[in-house]
Design a protein around this motif. Structure first.
Motif, mmCIF file in Angstrom:
data_model
loop_
_atom_site.group_PDB
_atom_site.id
_atom_site.type_symbol
_atom_site.label_atom_id
_atom_site.label_comp_id
_atom_site.label_asym_id
_atom_site.label_seq_id
_atom_site.Cartn_x
_atom_site.Cartn_y
_atom_site.Cartn_z
ATOM 1 N N PHE A 51 9.044 49.130 -46.454
ATOM 2 C CA PHE A 51 8.551 48.652 -45.164
ATOM 3 C C PHE A 51 8.707 47.140 -45.059
ATOM 4 C CE2 PHE A 51 5.209 47.072 -42.381
ATOM 5 C CZ PHE A 51 5.283 47.921 -41.285
ATOM 6 N N PHE A 52 8.323 46.446 -46.123
ATOM 7 C CA PHE A 52 8.421 44.982 -46.160
ATOM 8 C C PHE A 52 9.870 44.537 -46.013
ATOM 9 C CE2 PHE A 52 9.005 40.981 -48.427
ATOM 10 C CZ PHE A 52 7.997 40.189 -47.889
ATOM 11 N N GLU A 53 10.749 45.167 -46.771
ATOM 12 C CA GLU A 53 12.161 44.781 -46.745
ATOM 13 C C GLU A 53 12.785 45.037 -45.381
ATOM 14 O OE1 GLU A 53 13.696 47.077 -49.948
ATOM 15 O OE2 GLU A 53 13.175 45.582 -51.490
ATOM 16 N N ALA B 230 9.852 39.817 -38.573
ATOM 17 C CA ALA B 230 8.526 39.204 -38.394
ATOM 18 C C ALA B 230 8.585 37.698 -38.615
ATOM 19 C CB ALA B 230 7.522 39.845 -39.350
ATOM 20 N N LYS B 231 9.374 37.283 -39.576
ATOM 21 C CA LYS B 231 9.493 35.850 -39.865
ATOM 22 C C LYS B 231 10.161 35.121 -38.697
ATOM 23 C CE LYS B 231 10.908 32.689 -43.546
ATOM 24 N NZ LYS B 231 11.572 32.587 -44.870
ATOM 25 N N ALA C 9 6.814 41.946 -36.095
ATOM 26 C CA ALA C 9 7.858 42.968 -36.121
ATOM 27 C C ALA C 9 7.408 44.128 -35.238
ATOM 28 C CB ALA C 9 8.097 43.461 -37.544
ATOM 29 N N LEU C 10 8.348 44.735 -34.534
ATOM 30 C CA LEU C 10 8.056 45.864 -33.661
ATOM 31 C C LEU C 10 8.312 47.146 -34.444
ATOM 32 C CD1 LEU C 10 7.222 46.530 -30.731
ATOM 33 C CD2 LEU C 10 9.670 46.763 -30.225
ATOM 34 N N ASN D 106 1.897 41.593 -36.782
ATOM 35 C CA ASN D 106 2.157 40.165 -36.928
ATOM 36 C C ASN D 106 2.489 39.786 -38.372
ATOM 37 O OD1 ASN D 106 -0.286 39.490 -38.373
ATOM 38 N ND2 ASN D 106 -1.406 39.704 -36.451
ATOM 39 N N LEU D 107 3.092 38.634 -38.523
ATOM 40 C CA LEU D 107 3.579 38.184 -39.828
ATOM 41 C C LEU D 107 2.437 38.029 -40.817
ATOM 42 C CD1 LEU D 107 5.953 37.160 -41.545
ATOM 43 C CD2 LEU D 107 5.549 34.878 -40.610
#
Length: 199
Positions: free
Chosen positions: A170-172, A178-179, A184-185, A197-198
């Protein structure tokens, strides 16, 4: 110090069930309103009763997938146990932006529900428990760290491991987005897209 009971799964089955006296209420955590449902047994009870706080997963809502929490609330009511379930920011009936949602805001919302039960004369403040589904399981654990007077903890379909490995993919997938945008949507099959949000 109260003993915490951690249950990996929860299955209740009762017959002759009656419905709870469910009240739609609004809580305020100091920044925004939280839509909630407070359910108590509909028969007259002369003593204070225990209660359960229900925390839903990310992208879900207060009744949870397949109305799990609504059904659980009714089953608890048949046992003489009250419950409260609510929508985190950006979910369900919440009018708050999903960008307000974070682990910190979710714990604050949960503490707000706990304080509501603590102040309710119908509730035995020494017999309040919490159950969390999916990411709600993580939030429930963070809640009991901050509120040691919570008597019991149950988790339902929780993430496993150290909390990092399950979120690696998910993070990758979403971190760069997001950054760049500040959020991120995230797209789901069962609801409208959710902005994370980030922070």
């Amino acid at each position: 110090m109260f003993k915490k009971i951690i249950i990996p799964s929860l299955l209740l089955s009762f017959s002759n069930m009656t419905f709870a006296d469910s009240q739609q209420i609004s809580l305020n955590n100091g920044s925004y309103d939280i839509p909630a449902i407070f359910s108590v047994p509909d028969k007259k009870i002369d003593k204070q009763i225990p209660a359960v706080i229900m925390l839903h997963g990310t992208g879900s809502q207060k009744d949870e997938v397949g109305n799990l929490y609504k059904s659980l609330s009714e089953k608890l009511e048949a046992m003489g146990i009250a419950s409260i379930r609510f929508d985190f920011a950006g979910s369900g009936d919440s009018k708050t932006s999903d960008l307000e949602y974070s682990l910190s805001s979710a714990v604050l919302d949960s503490k707000t529900a706990f304080n509501y039960l603590q102040d309710n004369p119908q509730i035995d403040k020494n017999r309040i428990g919490v159950i969390g589904f999916s990411q709600g399981a993580l939030i429930s654990q963070l809640l009991v760290i901050e509120e040691p007077n919570i008597k019991s903890l149950a988790v339902w379909s929780p993430a496993v491991g150290n909390g990092i490995a399950p979120m690696k993919t998910f993070f990758e997938q979403y971190y760069d987005e997001a950054k760049q945008n500040g959020y991120a949507l995230i797209k789901y099959d069962w609801r409208s897209p959710f902005k994370v949000n980030l922070t």
